[in-house]
Design an enzyme around this catalytic site. Structure first.
Site, PDB file in Angstrom:
ATOM      1  N   GLY A 276      65.677  62.147  59.220  1.00 52.01           N
ATOM      2  CA  GLY A 276      64.613  61.429  58.538  1.00 52.01           C
ATOM      3  C   GLY A 276      63.578  60.910  59.527  1.00 52.01           C
ATOM      4  N   SER A 277      63.024  59.741  59.205  1.00 50.50           N
ATOM      5  CA  SER A 277      61.919  59.207  60.016  1.00 50.50           C
ATOM      6  C   SER A 277      62.331  58.774  61.412  1.00 50.50           C
ATOM      7  CB  SER A 277      61.270  58.028  59.288  1.00 50.50           C
ATOM      8  OG  SER A 277      60.669  58.460  58.086  1.00 50.50           O
ATOM      9  N   SER A 278      63.648  58.720  61.702  1.00 53.08           N
ATOM     10  CA  SER A 278      64.067  58.386  63.071  1.00 53.08           C
ATOM     11  C   SER A 278      63.674  59.481  64.055  1.00 53.08           C
ATOM     12  CB  SER A 278      65.577  58.133  63.131  1.00 53.08           C
ATOM     13  OG  SER A 278      66.300  59.291  62.760  1.00 53.08           O
TER      14      SER A 278
END
Length: 673
Positions: free
Chosen positions: A407-409
């Site tokens: 994801g956004s990590s």
């Protein structure tokens, strides 16, 4: 005529001489015997024994004795030989020749020299040499009627310790619960049913143990070991009539569930395992590591069994190898941090990894839900194991080495690639308006959705702070599939991570680069990007080490074993820009990881929510929440935590306070020396 007679006589004489010379010498006969001996062909060896010997020992006894002894001591590399000598006194009926023998056994190498006597005998009308055999040809210490015996001495299994020498897998003492049959009263069934319930086993298991052939009314019959830490249950059990306990050596895991997947557990060797390991000193009574580091370090932890080969009765030692205890293993793991992180995850399905970001030391590896490894040691009931194995949350599975959508990590890595390739500058602003975006009408009904619409002028810092999916989708398209893929491979994608705990290889699926929609999705960690928590944590060390990505390690060394996995994958300037932006994610009130505010500890990090969709139109898919953060005060701790199924619980915002609690306990309350 006389001439012909002379020639005929001469030919006969030559034939007779030739026939005599073809008869084997004593040395040749011994070599024939030795050849059979080296092949352990004992039946043919018996046929070469003298008549006197065969009168004393039957063929069956001869063969059985050799086979039983050689099998019992695991003879390998048997080598029997004799020296080439000039045979003298050929007319004598007996000859003594030297014999040398060597072999490998469970108790180590054995070698000796011995003289063997051969004698001429006539059998079936032919004279030949035969061996006068006696038991000393097996071993010089053996006499007629003696037995060869073997005893074993089991080593202590090596223990596993954390960085502060606190035990994670230790050799301790357990309570072995048993029954004295003669003390069972008239309410026997009630007693045994009560005991079965408290021991969490079937009543039939108790009955089977009480009915074994060796059992006598006055003898202690062991039923099951229990965890000595379970005092309440122990007190209930010991109050039952006829029940007693004995102390018993046992493996023990002090951290219990908190380190279950990391440390693993041991168990009795299976027939399949024994077949693979029998040449390494294992037997049917051995235990082996079944999972976790107990399995990874098996060769070092198991030690070596000691053996003694001796003559029964006289106890004269033939060979002896002392037991060697297993090696102690010291980890970089912090016991208390491991426990604290597990407590934050407990009740959820998820995982967390913690590193020291400036040394690469692995400080914790946690997976939840978990199991109690001590239950495998003390005897887990079939119903309990079935419950664990059928649980949809998979408590038997380690999660920290598996692959997930980050994801956004992933966005800090994509941002760094953009800066390094010159595709974007930190000051560049993208005009992004509205909650959704698509490249053009060719995307049909598919749109990239934003997390926040608070700002429309978005630079890299704001894109990270607000976790703007549209910004990173556009950046991925601007990079193009080749630069995007090459940039992430600089961070170790599509490469096996050199880590002692077997770990999945992070990957970028080819399909993720095959069209604009998938490439855009990959820009913000969706699409078909897969990453392990260990690798994700390691990737973030790049931003704290001036562009060098450290290799995480798990085994403690005398001094910090700092190893750069990827050198200067980004410049120190790029690393500083990304790190400063990550501080804003946590410290700025507008940042996605601001709440709750943690006083006294400055963090830099990135949240992430990974949508697990079955298709692009799927609106019901689950979400995994991520938060990767590092302490900016002392730089002693970096964590990557992921919790599954957070869609209805605030997404990644459900994870943030758990990670901050870990930092509060570790950095603020327990600062490192």
């Amino acid at each position: 005529m006389k001439k012909l007679y002379f020639i005929f006589t001469l030919l006969c004489f030559v034939i007779i001489l030739s026939s005599c010379s073809n008869k084997p010498t004593a040395e040749q006969r011994l070599n024939e015997y030795i050849n059979l001996w080296n092949k352990q062909n004992f039946s043919e060896m018996y046929r070469m024994l003298s008549a006197d010997t065969q009168e004393k020992v039957s063929e069956k006894n001869f063969i059985d004795r050799y086979k039983n002894i050689y099998e019992a001591i695991s003879v390998k590399n048997l080598k029997v030989s004799t020296k080439k000598i000039e045979e003298k006194e050929k007319e004598k009926a007996t000859v003594s020749l030297p014999l040398s023998l060597s072999m490998e056994t469970v108790a180590g190498p054995i070698s000796f020299t011995k003289e063997v006597t051969l004698q001429k005998e006539e059998k079936e009308g032919e004279k030949n040499w035969y061996i006068n055999w006696d038991p000393s040809l097996i071993f010089p210490q053996l006499k007629e009627g003696d037995e060869v015996k073997v005893t074993s001495d089991q080593p202590l299994r090596g223990e596993i310790y954390d960085r502060n020498n606190k035990g994670l897998a230790v050799n301790g003492t357990a309570y072995e619960i048993g029954i004295i049959p003669q003390k069972l009263l008239e309410d026997k069934d009630e007693i045994l049913n009560q005991l079965a319930a408290l021991l969490e086993i079937d009543r039939a298991q108790i009955d089977a143990k009480l009915n074994e052939s060796w059992v006598k009314p006055e003898l202690f019959v062991p039923i099951k070991k229990i965890d000595p830490a379970d005092r309440e249950r122990f007190e209930q059990i010991i109050d039952i009539p006829a029940v007693q306990k004995k102390d018993s050596a046992s493996r023990y895991y002090p951290a219990g569930e908190a380190s279950a997947h990391l440390i693993g557990y041991i168990g009795s060797i299976t027939a399949e395992q024994l077949e693979k390991l029998k040449d390494k000193g294992y037997s049917t009574n051995s235990v082996v590591g079944k999972s976790g580091l107990e399995q990874v370090f098996e060769d070092r932890l198991k030690g070596e069994t000691g053996y003694k080969i001796f003559v029964g009765g006289t106890n004269e030692v033939i060979a002896e190898k002392k037991a060697r205890n297993g090696e102690a293993v010291y980890l970089t793991i912090d016991y208390q941090l491991q426990k604290n992180m597990y407590e934050q995850l407990k009740g959820d399905a998820g995982t967390a990894v913690a590193l020291n970001p400036v040394t690469g030391e692995t400080l914790a590896m946690v997976s939840s839900p978990a199991y109690n490894p001590n239950e495998f040691i003390f005897g887990m009931g079939a119903s309990k194991y079935r419950e664990l194995s059928e649980d949809p949350l998979k408590p038997l599975m380690a999660r920290f080495n598996k692959l997930y959508s980050p994801g956004s990590s992933l966005k800090p890595l994509v941002g760094a690639v953009g800066l390094e390739t010159g595709t974007v500058k930190g000051s560049d602003v993208k005009k992004i308006e509205g909650p959704t975006w698509q490249k053009d009408a060719s995307w049909g009904n598919y749109f990239v959705k934003r997390v926040s619409t608070k700002v429309s002028d978005v630079n890299l810092q704001k894109a990270l702070m607000y976790s703007d999916n549209i910004y990173f989708a556009q950046l991925a398209l601007e990079l193009g599939s080749e630069k995007f893929s090459t940039g992430l491979k600089q961070f170790g994608f599509d490469e096996k991570i050199d880590f002692i705990f077997p770990t999945g290889q992070s990957s970028i699926a080819n399909s993720a680069l095959s069209n604009d929609q998938l490439l855009a999705d990959s820009g913000y960690g969706q699409g078909e990007i897969q990453m392990s928590p260990i690798h994700l944590a390691a990737a973030y060390t790049t931003f704290l080490n001036e562009g060098n990505m450290l290799k995480p390690y798990l085994e403690k060394t005398d001094e910090a074993n700092v190893t750069v996995w990827k050198e200067k994958i980004i410049s120190s300037e790029t690393a500083a820009v990304i790190l400063d932006d990550l501080k804003q994610v946590v410290e700025n009130p507008e940042g996605t990881a601001y709440a709750p505010k943690l006083e006294g500890v400055q963090l830099a990090g990135k949240t992430g929510t990974a949508e697990l969709k079955q298709s692009k139109d799927d609106t019901q898919g689950k979400e995994n929440g991520w938060f990767v953060a590092a302490d900016m005060n002392e730089r002693h701790l970096l964590t990557a935590m992921m919790i599954e199924d957070v869609k209805s619980r605030g997404g990644s915002h459900y994870v943030v306070p758990k990670v901050k609690k870990v930092f509060e306990q570790y950095v603020k309350s327990s600062p490192q020396e």
